[in-house]
Every structure is written in structure tokens, then in C-alpha cells.
Scaffold this active site. Structure first.
Site, mmCIF file in Angstrom:
data_model
loop_
_atom_site.group_PDB
_atom_site.id
_atom_site.type_symbol
_atom_site.label_atom_id
_atom_site.label_comp_id
_atom_site.label_asym_id
_atom_site.label_seq_id
_atom_site.Cartn_x
_atom_site.Cartn_y
_atom_site.Cartn_z
ATOM 1 N N TYR A 67 37.176 7.885 -1.445
ATOM 2 C CA TYR A 67 38.291 8.109 -0.517
ATOM 3 C C TYR A 67 37.889 7.848 0.933
ATOM 4 O O TYR A 67 38.723 7.514 1.756
ATOM 5 C CB TYR A 67 38.807 9.555 -0.638
ATOM 6 C CG TYR A 67 39.891 9.742 -1.673
ATOM 7 C CD1 TYR A 67 39.650 9.449 -3.006
ATOM 8 C CD2 TYR A 67 41.152 10.194 -1.308
ATOM 9 C CE1 TYR A 67 40.644 9.620 -3.960
ATOM 10 C CE2 TYR A 67 42.146 10.370 -2.254
ATOM 11 C CZ TYR A 67 41.892 10.082 -3.578
ATOM 12 O OH TYR A 67 42.878 10.261 -4.505
ATOM 13 N N LYS A 101 30.343 9.182 -14.055
ATOM 14 C CA LYS A 101 30.052 8.019 -14.893
ATOM 15 C C LYS A 101 28.601 7.632 -14.659
ATOM 16 O O LYS A 101 28.297 6.561 -14.099
ATOM 17 C CB LYS A 101 31.002 6.861 -14.535
ATOM 18 C CG LYS A 101 32.421 7.025 -15.049
ATOM 19 C CD LYS A 101 32.586 6.693 -16.533
ATOM 20 C CE LYS A 101 32.472 5.206 -16.772
ATOM 21 N NZ LYS A 101 32.589 4.894 -18.240
ATOM 22 N N ASP A 103 35.544 9.150 -18.560
ATOM 23 C CA ASP A 103 36.499 8.610 -19.535
ATOM 24 C C ASP A 103 36.591 9.517 -20.757
ATOM 25 O O ASP A 103 37.677 9.787 -21.281
ATOM 26 C CB ASP A 103 36.142 7.160 -19.926
ATOM 27 C CG ASP A 103 34.694 7.009 -20.397
ATOM 28 O OD1 ASP A 103 33.877 7.915 -20.135
ATOM 29 O OD2 ASP A 103 34.379 5.971 -21.025
ATOM 30 N N ASP A 122 41.055 13.467 -8.789
ATOM 31 C CA ASP A 122 42.460 13.137 -8.536
ATOM 32 C C ASP A 122 43.158 12.844 -9.862
ATOM 33 O O ASP A 122 44.224 13.378 -10.160
ATOM 34 C CB ASP A 122 42.533 11.923 -7.598
ATOM 35 C CG ASP A 122 43.965 11.528 -7.272
ATOM 36 O OD1 ASP A 122 44.782 12.437 -7.011
ATOM 37 O OD2 ASP A 122 44.264 10.316 -7.273
ATOM 38 N N ASP A 178 45.705 15.493 -12.360
ATOM 39 C CA ASP A 178 47.082 15.160 -12.754
ATOM 40 C C ASP A 178 47.232 15.277 -14.271
ATOM 41 O O ASP A 178 48.236 15.768 -14.775
ATOM 42 C CB ASP A 178 47.439 13.716 -12.342
ATOM 43 C CG ASP A 178 48.215 13.662 -11.033
ATOM 44 O OD1 ASP A 178 48.080 14.601 -10.230
ATOM 45 O OD2 ASP A 178 48.955 12.680 -10.810
HETATM 46 C C1 IPM Z 1 46.518 14.505 -4.462
HETATM 47 C C2 IPM Z 1 47.314 13.300 -4.036
HETATM 48 C C3 IPM Z 1 46.628 12.692 -2.820
HETATM 49 C C4 IPM Z 1 45.264 12.205 -3.255
HETATM 50 C C5 IPM Z 1 47.433 11.606 -2.114
HETATM 51 C C6 IPM Z 1 48.814 12.083 -1.709
HETATM 52 C C7 IPM Z 1 46.693 11.066 -0.923
HETATM 53 O O1 IPM Z 1 47.438 12.418 -5.093
HETATM 54 O O2 IPM Z 1 46.387 15.440 -3.661
HETATM 55 O O3 IPM Z 1 46.048 14.531 -5.596
HETATM 56 O O4 IPM Z 1 45.118 11.092 -3.774
HETATM 57 O O5 IPM Z 1 44.312 12.955 -3.063
HETATM 58 MG MG MG Z 2 46.656 13.121 -6.915
#
Ligand code: IPM
Ligand code: MG
Length: 370
Positions: A143, A194, A227, A251, A255
Site C-alpha cells: 500500500y 506467501k 492462498d 484487505d 472481506d
Molecule cells: C479497506 C478498504 C480500503 C483498503 C480502501 C477503501 C482504500 O478496502 O479498509 O479494507 O483497501 O484498505
Molecule cells: Mg478492503
């Protein structure tokens, strides 16, 4: 009743302001009941800040965030700002907050509430009772790594570059957070990278093991490739307690873990910096869900992730565990009572709006207070 606590509220874009209004309702309830008073400041971030000031985060707001005991953030981004130059995109505001506040540890709990266990796209018997914590490194890795950018390489061709980079102190500090959390949970940490492909991943694995052996030998540590972890999370998510991983894998895996619970609209997060001499950490709390432009302004958003983020704030920034417990319990009771926002709607339940859901939480808190 303790001294004033300095909170900076940044509702942001999309459904951010709608869900944050319900957090403000909870804050109001706490002060009406003289459980705490907060010094609440408000500011703009993301597209909202860009529209007003031409930047997704002004220096003034950045300074206020540095000064606050805790920052509460709603969400940033939306199609309205898709065409903006990279440097002023709404997300840059959030990334600047994380970086300048040095919020290196991002805690993303994924908990399946009993009342919602059948809302998951996974089978009930796979997710029921799930309670895992993802600790995502938040200020390093790809990032922020240099070099980065897009360059011309002649002949009409271009090259895009990002760099995955980690130093040993960056790995150590986030691992320590994970181990400390595990000690208060089921005492197991799974470190994810990884190492089979990336040198930075190999370093991560070696250093995770070192910190473990030197300081946390009482905690069970395992290592997993990212993975495989993605696969194990849908195969048998309850095998995990604390997962610790880098910024990009975190990230994605968070999710995925979020969706195990049935709704992104339920999941809070805390982003913490290092503790100073007095034990105080810079901190930012935000729901994991995004700005949800498709449902903005309809009163359809689920405010529970944002309310639960505020509960994390009480717990981690203000040592108000009793109040945090009360909020969590109130949320559980409201769900058990059958109220649902659209994202978690199920047959036979009552569909309610954002504000009715928020009000139900404070009504429940009132009952819990007795
Ligand atoms: C998160 C989001 C952010 C990230 C975006 C909005 C920059 O997806 O907080 O997970 O990628 O960190
Ligand atoms: Mg995210």
C-alpha cells in the site's frame, strides 16, 4: 463519570453520514445517562472533503485527528469521484489518516451472531458460532512501498510498479498485537504470507517465529500461505482464532471473513497505533463496509457495524468495557427480537430503516440498564 474524551467524527461519503447519525444517537444516550461525556468534533473526509476543499483530507482535519483520543470514520468513496486524479481520490484521505497516525494494527473481528447464522452464504454448520479476529498490518507493505507509479518505457509502452516491503520492526509490532489479543481469546495465532514466493513473506514468517519463541511461547503459532488461508476460511473457518497478515492479504482475507458472517453491514474494525508512555494509543474506528452508493439516502443502511465500531472505541480507547458490553448485548438482543435492515433481511423478520434500528439499540440499552 470520567473526564471528557476527545472524539473526532468523520462521517465521509455515501451511507457514512446515515450510519454515523445512529452512533451519535448512542453517544447522546451515554451522555444523557451520565455514563460519559465526549468532546465531539466533526470533519470531512473522502469525496465530501474533496467537494468542499479540493482535497480528500485537509491539513486542519489531519491535525484534529492527531489531537483526538479517537477518530470515528464512516466510509469513503463513490462513483461520483471515480474520474478524479489518483492523488485526490477519496481513499487517499483514509490512507493518509492511517499512515500519519501510524495505525499499524487493524483489528477486524468476524463474529457470527446466533440470530444471523443462517444469513451466511455458507452452510449453517460451517459458520455457526464463528468468532475470529483478523489482525491486518495497515501502514506498510504494498500500500505504501516505494518505488511506485506508472512510467513511460518508450515506444508507447508503460510500466506500473508497486513494491511489497516490510522491515523487522514493522513485522514485530503487529505480531505482538496479534499474540496479545490471542492471549485474551483462544490463544492461537495463524500468521499468513506467501513465504513460498516472496522474500518479504519469508522474512515475515521467520520474524513471526522469532517473536513467538522469545516473547509468546505460551501462544500456539502456526504459519499458512495466503492462498491456502483464503481456501481454509471457506472450508472450515472455525479452525482459526487470530489471523495476522500483511496489508494487502489482510484487505482481501478480511472481506472474505466478513462475508462468512452474512453481512458486511455487521462488521466493525479498530485501527490502532503504538502505545505512548501513558498507555494511550492513537486510534481510528470504522465499519468494514464501504460507502454503498447504491443505497445511499434511502434509510436502508445497516448502522450496526458503525455502532459496534463505537463499542470497540469504548473498549480499546476509553477502557469503558461495561458500556461496550452493553452496546454489544443491545445489538444482539435487537437482532434476536427480529429487527433487520435490508442487508440482513430474512423471512419472517421485520424490515426496518437505519434510524429505527439505531433507536432500537438505545431502547435496548435503556432496558439493560434496568
Ligand atoms: C479497506 C478498504 C480500503 C483498503 C480502501 C477503501 C482504500 O478496502 O479498509 O479494507 O483497501 O484498505
Ligand atoms: Mg478492503
Amino acid at each position: 463519570m470520567t473526564a471528557n474524551k476527545k472524539l473526532l467524527i468523520l462521517p465521509g461519503d455515501g451511507i457514512g453520514p446515515e450510519v454515523m447519525a445512529e452512533v451519535e444517537r448512542v453517544i447522546g444516550w451515554l451522555s444523557d445517562h451520565e455514563r460519559a461525556t465526549f468532546d465531539v468534533g466533526n470533519g470531512l473526509v473522502g469525496g465530501a472533503a474533496y467537494d468542499a476543499h479540493g482535497t480528500p483530507l485537509t491539513d486542519e482535519t489531519m491535525a484534529e485527528a492527531m489531537n483526538a483520543d479517537a477518530v470515528l470514520l464512516g466510509a469513503v468513496g463513490g462513483p461520483k469521484w471515480d474520474g478524479l486524479a489518483f492523488e485526490v481520490k477519496p481513499e487517499r484521505g483514509l490512507l493518509r489518516l492511517r499512515k500519519e497516525m501510524e495505525l499499524f494494527a487493524n483489528l477486524r473481528p468476524a463474529v457470527v451472531f446466533d440470530a444471523l447464522a443462517d444469513a451466511s452464504t455458507l452452510k449453517l454448520d460451517v459458520v455457526q458460532g464463528l468468532d475470529i479476529m483478523i489482525v491486518r498490518e495497515l501502514t506498510g507493505g504494498i500500500y505504501f512501498g516505494e518505488p511506485r507509479g506508472v512510467e513511460d518505457i518508450g515506444g508507447g509502452e508503460r510500466r506500473g510498479v508497486n513494491t511489497q516491503v516490510y522491515t523487522t520492526p514493522e513485522i514485530h509490532r503487529v505480531l505482538r498485537v496479534a499474540f496479545e489479543l490471542a492471549r485474551k481469546r483462544s490463544n492461537r495465532v495463524c500468521s499468513v504470507e506467501k513465504a513460498n514466493v516472496m522474500e518479504s513473506g519469508l522474512l515475515w514468517r521467520e520474524e513471526a517465529q522469532k517473536i513467538h519463541d522469545a516473547e509468546f511461547a505460551d501462544v500456539e503459532l502456526s504459519h499458512m500461505y495466503a492462498d491456502n488461508c483464503a481456501m481454509q476460511l471457506v472450508r472450515d473457518p472455525r479452525q482459526f482464532d487470530v489471523i495476522v497478515t500483511d496489508n494487502l492479504f489482510g484487505d482481501m482475507l478480511s472481506d472474505e471473513a466478513a462475508m462468512l458472517t452474512g453481512s458486511l453491514g455487521m462488521l466493525p474494525s479498530a485501527s490502532l497505533g503504538a502505545a505512548d508512555e501513558s498507555g494511550r494509543r492513537k486510534a481510528l474506528y470504522e465499519p468494514v463496509h464501504g460507502s454503498a452508493p447504491d443505497i445511499t439516502g434511502q434509510g436502508a443502511a445497516n448502522p450496526l457495524a458503525c455502532i459496534l465500531s463505537f463499542s470497540l472505541c469504548l473498549r480499546y480507547s476509553f477502557a469503558m468495557a461495561a458500556d461496550a458490553d452493553m452496546i454489544d448485548k443491545a445489538v444482539e438482543n435487537v437482532l434476536a427480537g427480529g429487527m433487520r435492515t435490508a442487508d440482513i433481511m430474512q423471512d419472517g423478520k421485520a424490515r426496518v430503516s437505519t434510524s429505527v434500528m439505531g433507536e432500537a439499540v438505545t431502547t435496548e440499552m435503556e432496558k439493560l440498564l434496568g
